[in-house]
Design a protein around this motif. Structure first.
Motif, PDB file in Angstrom:
ATOM      1  N   GLN A  81       0.540  11.566  -7.524  1.00  0.00           N
ATOM      2  CA  GLN A  81       0.561  10.120  -7.413  1.00  0.00           C
ATOM      3  C   GLN A  81       1.997   9.625  -7.535  1.00  0.00           C
ATOM      4  N   ILE A  82       2.211   8.376  -7.108  1.00  0.00           N
ATOM      5  CA  ILE A  82       3.577   7.855  -7.113  1.00  0.00           C
ATOM      6  C   ILE A  82       3.657   6.512  -7.830  1.00  0.00           C
ATOM      7  N   GLU A 108      -8.033   1.397  -6.779  1.00  0.00           N
ATOM      8  CA  GLU A 108      -7.860   1.826  -5.392  1.00  0.00           C
ATOM      9  C   GLU A 108      -7.806   3.349  -5.198  1.00  0.00           C
ATOM     10  N   PRO A 109      -6.964   4.067  -5.949  1.00  0.00           N
ATOM     11  CA  PRO A 109      -6.942   5.523  -5.731  1.00  0.00           C
ATOM     12  C   PRO A 109      -8.291   6.177  -6.028  1.00  0.00           C
ATOM     13  N   SER A 146       5.313  -3.107  -4.913  1.00  0.00           N
ATOM     14  CA  SER A 146       4.373  -2.004  -4.767  1.00  0.00           C
ATOM     15  C   SER A 146       2.953  -2.387  -5.158  1.00  0.00           C
ATOM     16  N   LEU A 147       2.759  -3.610  -5.624  1.00  0.00           N
ATOM     17  CA  LEU A 147       1.403  -4.064  -5.922  1.00  0.00           C
ATOM     18  C   LEU A 147       1.013  -5.122  -4.896  1.00  0.00           C
ATOM     19  N   ALA A 149      -7.605  -5.222 -11.339  1.00  0.00           N
ATOM     20  CA  ALA A 149      -8.712  -4.257 -11.330  1.00  0.00           C
ATOM     21  C   ALA A 149      -8.803  -3.570  -9.973  1.00  0.00           C
ATOM     22  N   GLY A 150      -8.669  -4.353  -8.895  1.00  0.00           N
ATOM     23  CA  GLY A 150      -8.750  -3.788  -7.559  1.00  0.00           C
ATOM     24  C   GLY A 150      -7.622  -2.808  -7.302  1.00  0.00           C
ATOM     25  N   ARG A 173      -2.295   2.654 -12.196  1.00  0.00           N
ATOM     26  CA  ARG A 173      -2.866   3.008 -10.901  1.00  0.00           C
ATOM     27  C   ARG A 173      -2.648   4.485 -10.601  1.00  0.00           C
TER      28      ARG A 173
END
Lengths: 684, 303
Positions: free
Chosen positions: A441-442, A463-464, A450-451, A458-459, A512
């Motif tokens: 992951q990154i 996501e991952p 990046s968001l 929460a979304g 995330r």
């Protein structure tokens, strides 16, 4: 110089933008020939002061107080009167040198224009003077470069030209607003050097605005610390760093990761919370909500700036209690997570050998044809073992980020090989690639970009998980737990990214990445966009998570102090090629490659005692363009060691590409004539 | 009332954070003008589909005893030149125009966002092929093509007509969506999603489209008015809605000449069209603000 009148005296300066106070009653005195460092985090109002002194604030700002230059009041003076002073008696060096020059005029002409605006001399004489000034700031071939346009200069050269322009009329006061923030460390070292030379040559007083304690420690004579629009402490530089008396200053010093490893456990001392937003200041002392010493008196009224010693002013009621205190005595120190010091045969999560990536240079509108190549990555080797942090270090343009994206892309590289978790990415099927994606992951540099601004926290965090085919309900159930893990309120899950501060956003980004329980987390400059006091908290979080979850990090950074704090091993790249790699302690204390030595010596230490007595390896010039193919060692043009070699040895640098050679166990350097040189400690 | 709901939501969030759809809905419901617009839209539909039941004249009926009579108890909104009831005709026209306007806007925007986002996101040959199609449709004189095709689609009725209008109305929007996608594609959050293994269509759906939603919504609201007007223009030339059937467009076209002398023949139809477009715009603005979390700051959070 103590007794004479200050050349610049700022009294009770207040600046408000639309009713929101940015600067709240600042007193400053700048004596002739001295350098006053103004340090503070973003939003503390330090740049606003510099602009207010020059009268360059927009009309929407309400300014009150007094700014006197040699006893002459500047505030309220007309634009014409100020124009006679600007560039003549007060000059400014801006942060962004590209936007400070007019792109359509030649550099030399722009400097000459500054001179002619204030002096009645011929065009020819002004040009001559411009060439002299460019020579003073160390621009090679000044006569030829004076005829160049701003875009033909590199960032470092532009900043030098900017300094040349600022000192053109031998001003009394030089305002430098974050003059090196946009530059790489080796260039920053050059520019700071030039700035000091220019300041000494003209005898000007300098106000140096910076967020970097290291830069301040190396350059300033006196330091003023700003917080929430006020000066909270002023002292001579040695005293301020050795015996700070304001908890905020103390916290700031404790929060800065140190290149020399510092003392103690290595955990940073973060200041809890975040700086208050302008317009939402707490009542009483503005630092009280973050201060462990605060009591009801602190919260009731703002403490005035009072005299503690002759030249030491502080705005804190508890200053006496702080006599001889260390940061850790005041602020809660997080526990040191015990990393199981595993054996060296832990499984490798990432192995990159001889990675190559070139980008074509295209020309033409309708029919593109290749006119050359950018050799972005040209031989990078990386090895990350389970539970270990490898730092990838290099200046901008050295190919760090390209290498990262190549690794994360999980497709066969142009040259060399990439093995993730023991699998060569060249022969992956779609299913295997999808499975690997979940385990690497990154975390990106800019937590805002990046968001997705349109998604709830929460979304974003789920996501991952959803991408891995986890059921929606199950993913939603894990979100509060992840938020708690990174130190955020689970109740904030339905908020949007813009409602959080920078540090909190970066924590969301980390949550995330952690949601799918990866083995390898790639961190692309994760703290470079954050303020020091917030950065410390994020770094500590990363260390704790690594210990708790047994993560491996690939940590890309240009900031060597941060690397020293968090990494186990380090890999230094120059122009797309690994030049040195090894354990952090080993590489930092006994650097073998001349580039690593220069890089380390260029990073300023937040300790004026050591900083001013260190050995310096200043690099000449700028990194060469990556569009050329280099024969032999690509660093030799800037290499201080190469210059000292005998003729026959030099020949070898020109002919032969240095291969990585192991020196001590695990310590590899790609230099024909590698020899260790300590650059961190003060010279005896 | 709304604040109570919000407080509750915060309390239960511990177990299950609200999804994006419910957040958008919650914020839409908090926007008064958007709610008013939605209410007006609903009322217009009620008027269009229940109006004919309340009135005992049909839109084809001709009352020879009342030519060009003003509004009265017998003919609520008066009669036109050949004695047809204006109310019956207007609500009949409203039915057509509501459906044509909304459906054309929805179809063309959906098509535009799909094609634009795919072209921008995938790039390469997909991009080239789709953009070639777009350019081709742009250079075709759409009016002529519709004029030629529509008589052959008589059997399909107005639905086929909606399809035709939508097919020729999406290209410019698609180009804009494509260029917006190109810049979004380079944003870190899209890249992050890609590295996380999120599929391309999922990225388009979850990341690209919500971030171009502001533009799409504004564009769709404008397209509603545009569709009604282009339907009028085509009908005037004898394509589209044909007599004895009517639409708001044909009614306005017929009534324009007598707007000053017999205002009821013009102003009821025109007024309803204005009301319709206005309501759609209010709903569009509300949706845009509900989708954009930063817009809410300005209007003040939670009262």
């Amino acid at each position: 110089m103590g007794g004479e009148d200050p050349v610049l005296r700022v009294r009770d300066l207040r600046v408000a933008f639309g009713g929101v106070d940015a600067v709240r009653g600042v007193h400053l005195e700048l004596r002739r020939g001295e350098v006053l460092g103004l340090v503070g985090e973003s939003g503390s109002g330090k740049s606003t002061i510099a602009l207010a002194v020059l009268g360059l604030l927009p009309d929407s700002a309400t300014v009150s107080g007094s700014v006197r230059l040699d006893g002459v009041e500047l505030r309220g003076a007309g634009d014409a009167a100020l124009s006679r002073l600007r560039g003549n008696r007060i000059a400014m060096v801006f942060q962004d040198p590209l936007s400070a020059f007019t792109p359509v005029h030649r550099i030399g002409d722009q400097i000459a224009e500054t001179i002619r605006a204030h002096r009645d001399i011929s065009r020819r004489a002004a040009r001559e003077r411009a060439v002299e000034l460019l020579d003073l700031v160390g621009i090679p071939e000044p006569r030829a470069r004076a005829a160049a346009f701003p875009h033909e200069f590199s960032g470092g050269m532009r900043q030098r030209a900017m300094i040349a322009m600022a000192v053109a009329n031998e001003p009394d006061v030089l305002l430098a607003d974050e003059p090196t923030t946009a530059l790489d460390v080796t260039i920053q070292a050059q520019v700071l050097d030039v700035l000091r030379t220019a300041q000494r040559a003209t005898g000007a007083a300098m106000l140096l605005v910076s967020h970097d304690l290291g830069v301040i420690a190396g350059t300033a004579d006196r330091v003023a610390v700003m917080y929430a629009g006020r000066i909270v402490e002023t002292a001579p530089v040695h005293e301020l760093f050795a015996a700070p008396r304001m908890p905020y200053t103390l916290g700031l010093i404790g929060a800065v990761p140190r290149l020399d490893g510092g003392t103690g456990t290595g955990m940073l001392v973060p200041i809890p919370g975040a700086p208050p937003a302008p317009g939402a200041l707490p009542s009483g002392c503005s630092f009280a909500p973050r201060c462990p010493l605060a009591d009801d008196v602190c919260r009731a009224a703002e403490p005035p700036l009072r005299k503690l010693a002759d030249d030491h002013l502080v705005a804190c009621r508890k200053a006496e209690e702080l006599q001889g205190a260390a940061p850790a005595d005041v602020f809660p120190v997080p526990e040191v997570p015990r990393t199981p010091a595993g054996p060296d045969d832990r499984p490798e999560v990432l192995r990159v050998t001889g990675l190559v990536k070139t980008f074509p240079l295209l020309k033409g509108v309708a029919f593109k044809r290749r006119v050359g190549s950018v050799y972005a990555v040209d031989g990078i080797d990386l090895r990350v073992r389970c539970g270990e942090t490898l730092a990838l270090v290099g200046e901008s343009g050295s190919g760090k980020t390209t290498a990262l994206f190549e690794v994360l892309g999980l497709s066969a590289p142009e040259g060399g090989s990439i093995e993730v978790l023991g699998q060569d990415v060249a022969g992956l099927t779609r299913q295997q690639a999808a499975a690997l994606r979940g385990r690497t992951q990154i975390v990106f540099q800019d937590p805002m970009a990046s968001l997705d601004p349109r998604m709830t926290v929460a979304g974003i965090i789920a996501e991952p998980l959803l991408a891995r085919g986890v059921a929606r309900a199950e993913a939603a159930r894990r979100v509060p737990e992840l938020l708690r893990q990174v130190g955020l309120e689970p109740g904030h899950a339905d908020r949007f990214p813009h409602e959080f501060s920078g540090g909190q956003r970066q924590r969301i980004g980390i949550a995330r990445a952690l949601s799918v329980r990866p083995d390898l987390v790639v961190l692309d400059e994760p703290v470079s966009a954050l303020d020091v006091s917030v950065q410390a908290g994020v770094l500590n979080l990363l260390r704790r998570l690594k210990a708790e979850l047994g993560l491996a990090y690939l940590f890309v950074s240009h900031d060597l102090s941060v690397v020293r704090n968090i990494a186990d091993r380090v890999s230094v790249v120059y122009l797309g090629r690994t030049v040195e790699a090894g354990a952090v302690r080993e590489v930092f204390e006994r650097p073998l490659h001349p580039y690593t030595q220069a890089l380390l010596s260029a990073v300023p230490l937040p300790d004026p005692g050591v900083e001013r007595r260190r050995a310096r390896v200043l690099l000449a010039g700028d990194p060469p363009s990556p569009t050329q193919r280099h024969t032999g060692c690509r660093f030799r043009a800037r290499c201080p060691l190469h210059a000292e070699l005998a003729e026959a040895d030099r020949e070898r640098c020109v002919r032969e590409v240095p291969q990585p050679v192991p020196h001590a166990d695990d310590h590899v350097a790609a230099c024909h004539f590698a020899r260790p040189r300590a650059v961190l400690t003060a010279e005896a | 009332m709304t604040t109570a709901v919000v407080a509750d939501a915060d309390a239960v969030v511990e177990n299950r954070p609200a999804g994006r759809a419910s957040v958008v809905l919650r914020h839409f419901l908090r926007n008064r003008s958007a709610l008013a617009g939605a209410a007006v839209l609903v009322l217009l539909f009620v008027l269009a589909f229940c109006g004919p039941l309340a009135c005992h004249w049909s839109y084809t009926d001709i009352d020879y005893t009342a030519l060009r009579r003003g509004p009265s108890a017998r003919h609520w909104w008066g009669t036109n030149g050949i004695g047809q009831d204006v109310f019956a005709q207007t609500v009949r026209g409203l039915q057509k125009s509501l459906l044509i306007g909304l459906l054309v806007a929805v179809f063309s925007t959906a098509l535009a966002s799909l094609v634009g986002a795919c072209a921008g996101y995938f790039g390469g040959w997909t991009d080239r092929a789709l953009m070639f199609l777009v350019d081709l449709l742009l250079v075709f004189p759409s009016f002529l093509v519709i004029a030629i095709i529509s008589p052959r689609l008589k059997a399909g009725g107005w639905i086929a007509f909606v399809g035709l209008l939508a097919v020729f109305g999406w290209m410019i929007t698609a180009r804009v969506v494509r260029s917006m996608t190109l810049s979004l594609k380079e944003r870190e959050f899209v890249r992050a999603a890609r590295f996380m293994g999120v599929g391309p269509f999922r990225i388009i759906w979850r990341h690209v489209l919500p971030n171009v939603a502001s533009f799409l919504i504004i564009d769709a609201t404008i397209a509603v008015g545009g569709a009604v007007m282009s339907e009028t223009a085509l009908s005037y030339f004898g394509f589209g809605v044909q007599p004895p059937d009517v639409s708001l467009g044909t009614l306005i076209a017929d009534g324009t000449g007598s707007a000053v002398t017999y205002p009821w023949m013009f102003f009821f139809a025109a007024g309803l069209l204005v009301l319709f477009v206005l309501a759609v715009n209010l709903v569009g603005d509300g949706l845009r603000d509900a989708f954009d979390p930063t817009a809410r700051r300005r209007t003040g959070r939670r009262g």
